[in-house]
Design a protein around this motif. Structure first.
Motif, PDB file in Angstrom:
ATOM      1  N   LYS A 227       0.714  -1.127   0.039  1.00  0.00           N
ATOM      2  CA  LYS A 227       0.078  -0.083   0.045  1.00  0.00           C
ATOM      3  C   LYS A 227       0.703   1.132   0.049  1.00  0.00           C
ATOM      4  O   LYS A 227       0.514   2.209  -0.636  1.00  0.00           O
ATOM      5  CB  LYS A 227      -1.096  -0.050   0.913  1.00  0.00           C
ATOM      6  CG  LYS A 227      -2.160  -0.895   1.311  1.00  0.00           C
ATOM      7  CD  LYS A 227      -3.095  -0.495  -0.141  1.00  0.00           C
ATOM      8  CE  LYS A 227      -4.046  -1.262  -0.224  1.00  0.00           C
ATOM      9  NZ  LYS A 227      -5.035  -1.011  -1.477  1.00  0.00           N
TER      10      LYS A 227
ATOM     11  N   GLU B 187       2.072   1.869  -3.605  1.00  0.00           N
ATOM     12  CA  GLU B 187       0.772   2.226  -4.313  1.00  0.00           C
ATOM     13  C   GLU B 187       0.569   3.600  -4.263  1.00  0.00           C
ATOM     14  O   GLU B 187       0.414   4.295  -5.134  1.00  0.00           O
ATOM     15  CB  GLU B 187      -0.344   1.300  -3.930  1.00  0.00           C
ATOM     16  CG  GLU B 187      -1.663   1.626  -4.928  1.00  0.00           C
ATOM     17  CD  GLU B 187      -2.789   0.984  -4.385  1.00  0.00           C
ATOM     18  OE1 GLU B 187      -3.738   1.314  -4.847  1.00  0.00           O
ATOM     19  OE2 GLU B 187      -2.604  -0.053  -3.456  1.00  0.00           O
ATOM     20  N   TYR B 188       0.369   3.942  -3.024  1.00  0.00           N
ATOM     21  CA  TYR B 188      -0.197   5.514  -2.585  1.00  0.00           C
ATOM     22  C   TYR B 188       0.872   6.349  -2.716  1.00  0.00           C
ATOM     23  O   TYR B 188       0.618   7.533  -2.880  1.00  0.00           O
ATOM     24  CB  TYR B 188      -0.978   5.541  -1.674  1.00  0.00           C
ATOM     25  CG  TYR B 188      -2.343   4.918  -1.627  1.00  0.00           C
ATOM     26  CD1 TYR B 188      -3.294   5.725  -2.331  1.00  0.00           C
ATOM     27  CD2 TYR B 188      -2.883   3.596  -1.237  1.00  0.00           C
ATOM     28  CE1 TYR B 188      -4.528   5.182  -2.365  1.00  0.00           C
ATOM     29  CE2 TYR B 188      -3.891   3.112  -1.567  1.00  0.00           C
ATOM     30  CZ  TYR B 188      -4.830   4.010  -2.091  1.00  0.00           C
ATOM     31  OH  TYR B 188      -6.207   3.590  -2.361  1.00  0.00           O
TER      32      TYR B 188
ATOM     33  N   LYS C 172      -3.427   9.957  -7.040  1.00  0.00           N
ATOM     34  CA  LYS C 172      -4.901   9.821  -7.138  1.00  0.00           C
ATOM     35  C   LYS C 172      -5.547  11.140  -7.428  1.00  0.00           C
ATOM     36  O   LYS C 172      -6.720  11.293  -7.968  1.00  0.00           O
ATOM     37  CB  LYS C 172      -5.252   9.384  -5.695  1.00  0.00           C
ATOM     38  CG  LYS C 172      -4.722   8.146  -5.301  1.00  0.00           C
ATOM     39  CD  LYS C 172      -5.031   7.207  -6.322  1.00  0.00           C
ATOM     40  CE  LYS C 172      -4.863   5.663  -5.883  1.00  0.00           C
ATOM     41  NZ  LYS C 172      -5.456   4.350  -6.481  1.00  0.00           N
TER      42      LYS C 172
ATOM     43  N   LEU D  66      -8.710   8.613   2.028  1.00  0.00           N
ATOM     44  CA  LEU D  66      -8.455   7.167   1.323  1.00  0.00           C
ATOM     45  C   LEU D  66      -9.725   6.667   1.347  1.00  0.00           C
ATOM     46  O   LEU D  66     -10.134   5.519   0.489  1.00  0.00           O
ATOM     47  CB  LEU D  66      -7.636   6.200   2.089  1.00  0.00           C
ATOM     48  CG  LEU D  66      -6.115   6.608   2.201  1.00  0.00           C
ATOM     49  CD1 LEU D  66      -5.221   5.851   3.253  1.00  0.00           C
ATOM     50  CD2 LEU D  66      -5.349   6.384   0.810  1.00  0.00           C
TER      51      LEU D  66
ATOM     52  N   PHE E 271     -10.530   7.882  -4.433  1.00  0.00           N
ATOM     53  CA  PHE E 271      -9.207   7.457  -3.983  1.00  0.00           C
ATOM     54  C   PHE E 271      -9.224   5.927  -4.008  1.00  0.00           C
ATOM     55  O   PHE E 271      -8.170   5.414  -3.205  1.00  0.00           O
ATOM     56  CB  PHE E 271      -8.626   7.990  -2.462  1.00  0.00           C
ATOM     57  CG  PHE E 271      -8.424   9.450  -2.764  1.00  0.00           C
ATOM     58  CD1 PHE E 271      -7.074   9.702  -2.706  1.00  0.00           C
ATOM     59  CD2 PHE E 271      -9.264  10.370  -2.898  1.00  0.00           C
ATOM     60  CE1 PHE E 271      -6.775  11.075  -2.258  1.00  0.00           C
ATOM     61  CE2 PHE E 271      -8.869  11.894  -2.963  1.00  0.00           C
ATOM     62  CZ  PHE E 271      -7.771  12.134  -2.757  1.00  0.00           C
TER      63      PHE E 271
ATOM     64  N   TYR F  87      -0.430   7.495   5.274  1.00  0.00           N
ATOM     65  CA  TYR F  87      -0.711   8.307   3.588  1.00  0.00           C
ATOM     66  C   TYR F  87      -0.368   9.846   3.857  1.00  0.00           C
ATOM     67  O   TYR F  87       0.091  10.454   3.043  1.00  0.00           O
ATOM     68  CB  TYR F  87      -2.216   8.130   3.399  1.00  0.00           C
ATOM     69  CG  TYR F  87      -2.506   8.762   1.951  1.00  0.00           C
ATOM     70  CD1 TYR F  87      -1.679   8.563   0.913  1.00  0.00           C
ATOM     71  CD2 TYR F  87      -3.640   9.429   1.921  1.00  0.00           C
ATOM     72  CE1 TYR F  87      -2.303   8.932  -0.171  1.00  0.00           C
ATOM     73  CE2 TYR F  87      -3.956   9.971   0.655  1.00  0.00           C
ATOM     74  CZ  TYR F  87      -3.291   9.779  -0.401  1.00  0.00           C
ATOM     75  OH  TYR F  87      -3.558  10.459  -1.598  1.00  0.00           O
TER      76      TYR F  87
END
Length: 306
Positions: free
Chosen positions: A78, A81-82, A87, A148, A153, A218
């Motif tokens: 994760k 990815e983020y 996004k 998120l 998102f 995040y």
């Protein structure tokens, strides 16, 4: 049996007395006062995860799913990815408005939209630390990673967005709320990941530790990736404000280096406002918005990659 999550860190009173924190090493003044309320927004003691209430069953189920699915591999995937920040592109205030659609299912103390909690925390800190404008703004933005949850998102489930965070890649400490559910986590019996140090070394520093994936991590990545001008303590607060096993129970200190220990002093200050300012008292958004917009303009770019 009622279990209250231990609060070893602060000199606190639950009978409405003032709380003071002070660092006397000559570097920074952390003097301040905060009146700890008797109860949360539901009339219960704070962070009481076994108090019978309408939210008890939902909160426990949240942590059951969270503890089963938060693995070392999942958190690293994760983060990769983020961490690309592909996004969306929007301002801080646009994100605050977007976040206002959600209520945190993991929180036993509040069922109000997120903007209420953000402003309650920020205004309480602003009263006690009027000269630390960076801390006011940190309180306002600390939970923005919860976007998120929004469909734009990816509409992530709450179990991997909110709730207490903890290190991955080493043993789960028993101080983590609803620790019993980790027994169903694949990492629980792993010969390396289930050990005290796991994949880490003594005092390696929290910057080298993979934390369970969620809104804290995040928002920290968003701040780093957008060149935010807040001081290092703000980044530490944002990344670890849900790491209750550390800043409330004193666990995992063997992973910390000297810089972490200095930053932890600010996190402890912030935490009492993050936790104890949750109430049904509403803040007039339009009245305080100009002040916070001035801080956003001071420390953040006009638009951020998310």
């Amino acid at each position: 049996m009622t279990v209250i999550v231990p609060e070893h860190v602060l000199e606190e009173s639950c009978n409405g007395e003032s709380v003071k924190d002070r660092q006397i090493d000559g570097k920074i003044d952390l003097s301040g006062e905060f009146t700890v309320p008797d109860s949360n927004a539901f009339g219960h003691s704070f962070r009481n995860y076994e108090k019978e209430s309408e939210r008890k069953a939902g909160v426990e189920e949240f942590y059951r799913v969270n503890h089963i699915n938060q693995t070392y591999a999942f958190a690293k995937r994760k983060k990769e990815e983020y961490g690309k920040l592909e996004k969306a592109e929007m301002s801080i205030w646009e994100c605050i408005v977007l976040l206002n659609e959600f209520v945190d299912e993991s929180d036993p103390d509040l069922d109000e939209p997120q903007i209420e909690h953000l402003l309650q925390s920020a205004e309480a800190i602003r009263r006690d630390y009027p000269d630390e404008d960076w801390l006011h703004l940190t309180a306002l933005i600390h939970d923005l990673g919860k976007v998120l949850l929004h469909p734009s998102f990816g509409g992530e489930p709450q179990w991997c967005v909110v709730g207490d965070t903890f290190p991955m890649g080493c043993a789960f400490d028993e101080s983590i709320v609803h620790h019993q559910y980790f027994k169903q986590n694949p990492d629980y019996a792993d010969p390396v990941l289930s050990t005290r140090l796991g994949v880490y070394t003594e005092n390696c520093g929290l910057d080298k530790v993979t934390i369970s994936w969620g809104h804290d991590e995040y928002m920290y990545l968003v701040m780093k990736g957008n060149g935010v001008r807040l001081p290092p303590a703000a980044f530490f607060i944002v990344r670890f404000h849900s790491f209750y096993a550390l800043h409330r129970s004193g666990a995992y200190q063997y992973l910390m280096n000297d810089e972490d220990k200095e930053m932890l002093k600010w996190l402890k200050i912030f935490n009492k406002y993050d936790l104890y300012s949750k109430s049904k008292v509403r803040v007039n958004v339009e009245e305080v918005k100009p002040y916070y917009m001035s801080l956003i303009n001071k420390y953040f770019p006009a638009k951020l990659r998310w």
